[in-house]
Design an enzyme around this catalytic site. Structure first.
Site, mmCIF file in Angstrom:
data_model
loop_
_atom_site.group_PDB
_atom_site.id
_atom_site.type_symbol
_atom_site.label_atom_id
_atom_site.label_comp_id
_atom_site.label_asym_id
_atom_site.label_seq_id
_atom_site.Cartn_x
_atom_site.Cartn_y
_atom_site.Cartn_z
ATOM 1 N N MET A 274 0.806 -1.218 0.000
ATOM 2 C CA MET A 274 0.000 0.000 0.000
ATOM 3 C C MET A 274 0.842 1.272 0.000
ATOM 4 O O MET A 274 0.288 2.372 -0.012
ATOM 5 C CB MET A 274 -0.909 0.007 1.242
ATOM 6 C CG MET A 274 -1.948 -1.107 1.258
ATOM 7 S SD MET A 274 -3.110 -0.983 -0.126
ATOM 8 C CE MET A 274 -3.878 0.599 0.215
ATOM 9 N N ARG A 275 2.170 1.138 0.036
ATOM 10 C CA ARG A 275 2.989 2.339 0.088
ATOM 11 C C ARG A 275 2.790 3.204 -1.146
ATOM 12 O O ARG A 275 2.807 4.439 -1.067
ATOM 13 C CB ARG A 275 4.459 1.970 0.250
ATOM 14 C CG ARG A 275 5.361 3.203 0.386
ATOM 15 C CD ARG A 275 6.805 2.862 0.721
ATOM 16 N NE ARG A 275 6.933 2.485 2.116
ATOM 17 C CZ ARG A 275 7.294 1.282 2.542
ATOM 18 N NH1 ARG A 275 7.559 0.335 1.660
ATOM 19 N NH2 ARG A 275 7.400 1.026 3.818
ATOM 20 N N ALA A 276 2.587 2.582 -2.309
ATOM 21 C CA ALA A 276 2.402 3.354 -3.541
ATOM 22 C C ALA A 276 1.161 4.239 -3.448
ATOM 23 O O ALA A 276 1.182 5.402 -3.881
ATOM 24 C CB ALA A 276 2.288 2.413 -4.737
#
Length: 668
Positions: A274-276
């Protein structure tokens, strides 16, 4: 103090300047990775950014740059009293690729810690970079143990230094900026994901723009102060715009429509984790603030995707970074929000309005497979008077068995292939330190100091320790090697199905070399000579590209191939004497052309055995009748032979072989 080149005087490179400015507006974006060829102003632009950063309020006298509004309660220089503060320019700290662990995280005085129980701590670069910029030039060449420390600090926002039960912790939140030339190798995926944004830079092909680059650089070199003064107004304007964008940032609204577009885009490009999504949201918000708006538009989301996703969508090491912009536009249109959007992207300025990272042109996919002549029974292509076959595509790569160099190296190159004495790994013994003590062997130190306590007049609880008592821990880990591929591209290997399998096997070994942080080189031989298709390099991608375009056909100058490989190793040994080599010879063992080709190949092979070079022969012989020539050649080399099937990690357990195992069997 050297006058830096003005940020606003950098010609072109809009994407690079925009990415840096967005991080200046919102450090939460997570930094920038700048990829590109040498001589493209990567380092110049990064170093110029620090002059535009707003000043930082710090606690007076704190070596760790604590924020006076919220000082770190665990600061080694604390506790701090509220109220007092001073402002100083934001720091840009450079991390050299050859830095030691102590230089990065700081060092404890082990002698005082043992004898007095005092935490005498000297801060490192992570402490200097707190609330500033940490810049790593050639970040892809950074040693693995330093990468691990950077990952830990970036994830936790703090640095921990622990030595034999004595520990120090301090805050370490910094803007991570790295530059790299992809030709020198790629980054580990874990570190790659830590960079919020990435940009690809290349030198302009426009003559007028190149002329302006030269003109400005010469003017700066002649008189840096006068040149900087001419750009002072532009620098001041950008600095004021950064401050205004920072003040506006908390008021920027990221609506549900924009959030849906962000989530849909990340899902469409199958990025991991989910970092993107989070980075895209922060980047789109910063873009709106930079443009002077309080609403995030679809154009902000698009630009954020072009900056935040290319380095996250790579599915394997040989995929080129980049995004399919048509697919991106379709996704944004499909999941477009219903909120009103202002088509005006905001005022222009340095980097204003953004730009799109240049996408690599991979050309038509799949290649032109038509009109390729088929090989006859003798391996020569039918209908080809020149005896050369159009390059064959590699078969699907597989997970290869681990090949290693026997013995224990000195750990000259960080990696994961062969055993070596390293700064990290399991402890195998102790010795007197040579130079600065880095890893204390506590038991050996106590054992060395214990017999002298009465003579030293020990009266208290502390152990009386002298420098001569200190013992360095000897540790064993893994090192990277030079894997030199020597590939037979002659007519005897030219049957299309076989050459495709050979290329697939070499590609699999290249993938393995990428994961184990090796340098690779490629020597090919065919016709009447051998060529160095790729000098030793850290760029496994370059090796894969050369392999893909390798033609086949002609005679088999095996001796020439071995002699060329021996010369490559000799030169590389002078350049990098600590890195051990592993030669992977891919051939069916046949030798043709010239007088006594087999005898010449045998003499050339014995040169490797005399030098103690580890080697593996990948036996590519096929058919119901096998001559066993590759096995004989392996004996001359002092190495071992494996078949293409035995290279697979999932082959029958009884067929597992590596260099060391082959050496033991020959000795028995």
């Amino acid at each position: 103090m050297t006058t830096p080149f003005p940020f606003t005087a950098v010609v072109g490179q809009d994407d690079l300047r925009l990415a840096l400015l967005l991080n200046a507006v919102s450090p939460a974006v997570g930094g920038v990775l700048v990829r590109g060829e040498k001589g493209t102003a990567k380092s110049t632009a990064v170093r110029a950014l620090s002059a535009l950063m707003p000043e930082v309020p710090v606690v007076p006298g704190c070596r760790f740059s604590c924020d006076p509004g919220a000082p770190d309660p665990a600061c080694p220089d604390g506790p701090h009293e509220a109220g007092a503060f001073q402002a100083r320019p934001a720091r840009m700290v450079e991390l050299p690729v050859g830095a030691s662990e102590d230089r990065l995280v700081g060092a404890l005085d082990i002698e005082r810690a043992l004898a007095e129980g005092v935490k005498a701590f000297e801060p490192g670069l992570l402490a200097d970079a707190h609330r500033g910029i940490l810049y790593v030039d050639e970040v892809n060449l950074l040693h693995d143990h330093l990468v691990d420390l950077l990952l830990d600090a970036a994830a936790m926002g703090a640095s921990y230094v622990e030595r034999e039960g004595v520990s120090v912790r301090h805050a370490a939140r910094f803007l991570l900026v790295g530059t790299m030339n992809p030709e020198e190798g790629e980054l580990r995926p874990q570190l790659l994901d830590r960079f919020g944004l990435t940009v690809e830079v290349a030198a302009s092909r426009e003559p007028d723009q190149r002329v302006e680059v030269v003109r400005r650089r010469l003017a700066y070199d002649d008189d840096p102060g006068a040149f900087a003064a001419r750009w002072a107004d532009e620098e001041r304007t950008v600095r004021q715009r950064i401050v205004a964008a920072r003040e506006l940032l908390p008021s920027v609204r990221l609506g549900d429509g924009a959030l849906r577009q962000i989530a849909a885009t990340c899902a469409a490009f199958e990025v991991d984790g989910m970092r993107a999504d989070i980075v895209m949201a922060r980047t789109a918000t910063a873009l709106a603030a930079w443009a002077g708006r309080t609403d995030v538009l679809a154009e902000d989301v698009r630009q954020a995707a072009l900056l935040a996703l290319p380095h996250r969508r790579r599915r394997n090491p040989f995929d080129a970074p980049g995004l399919d912009e048509d697919k991106l536009d379709e996704t944004l249109e499909e999941f477009g929000g219903s909120e009103d959007e202002d088509p005006d992207p905001g005022p222009d300025g340095p980097g204003g309005g953004g730009g799109q990272p240049p996408q690599s042109d991979d050309g038509p996919q799949g290649g032109d497979t038509a009109a390729r002549p088929e090989a006859g029974e003798d391996g020569e292509p039918q209908g080809s008077g020149a005896g050369e076959q159009t390059p064959v595509r590699a078969s699907e790569p597989f997970r290869a068995k681990a090949l290693s160099v026997p013995g224990v190296g000195e750990g000259g190159a960080a990696g994961r292939r062969s055993r070596a004495r390293t700064e990290h790994g399991r402890t195998t013994g102790a010795r007197r330190p040579r130079g600065t003590l880095t890893k204390l062997h506590l038991a050996a130190t106590v054992q060395a100091a214990a017999p002298h306590q009465r003579a030293r007049g020990r009266s208290g609880r502390g152990l009386v320790v002298r420098r001569d008592d200190l013992r360095q821990a000897v540790r064993e880990g893994r090192e990277g090697n030079l894997v030199l591929f020597v590939v037979d591209a002659s007519g005897s290997m030219a049957a299309r199905q076989r050459m495709g399998a050979v290329k697939g096997a070499v590609l699999s070994l290249l993938l393995d070399a990428y994961q184990r942080r090796d340098k690779v080189g490629l020597v090919t031989f065919r016709g009447s000579a051998a060529d160095v298709a790729l000098p030793p390099t850290s760029s496994v991608d370059a090796a894969a590209a050369r392999l893909e375009s390798l033609p086949t056909g002609g005679r088999t100058p095996l001796a020439a191939g071995l002699l060329k490989a021996h010369e490559v190793l000799r030169v590389e040994r002078l350049r990098d004497p600590a890195r051990r080599a592993l030669v992977v010879l891919v051939t069916d063992g046949r030798a043709t052309g010239g007088p006594e080709p087999v005898a010449l190949a045998g003499r050339a092979a014995r040169l490797f055995a005399a030098d103690g070079v580890a080697s593996v022969v990948v036996d590519c012989e096929s058919g119901p009748v096998r001559l066993g020539l590759a096995g004989q050649l392996a004996g001359e080399l002092g190495g071992t032979a494996v078949t293409l099937d035995e290279l697979r990690a999932d082959s029958i357990a009884g067929l597992v072989r590596d260099v060391q195992g082959g050496a033991k069997r020959r000795a028995a």
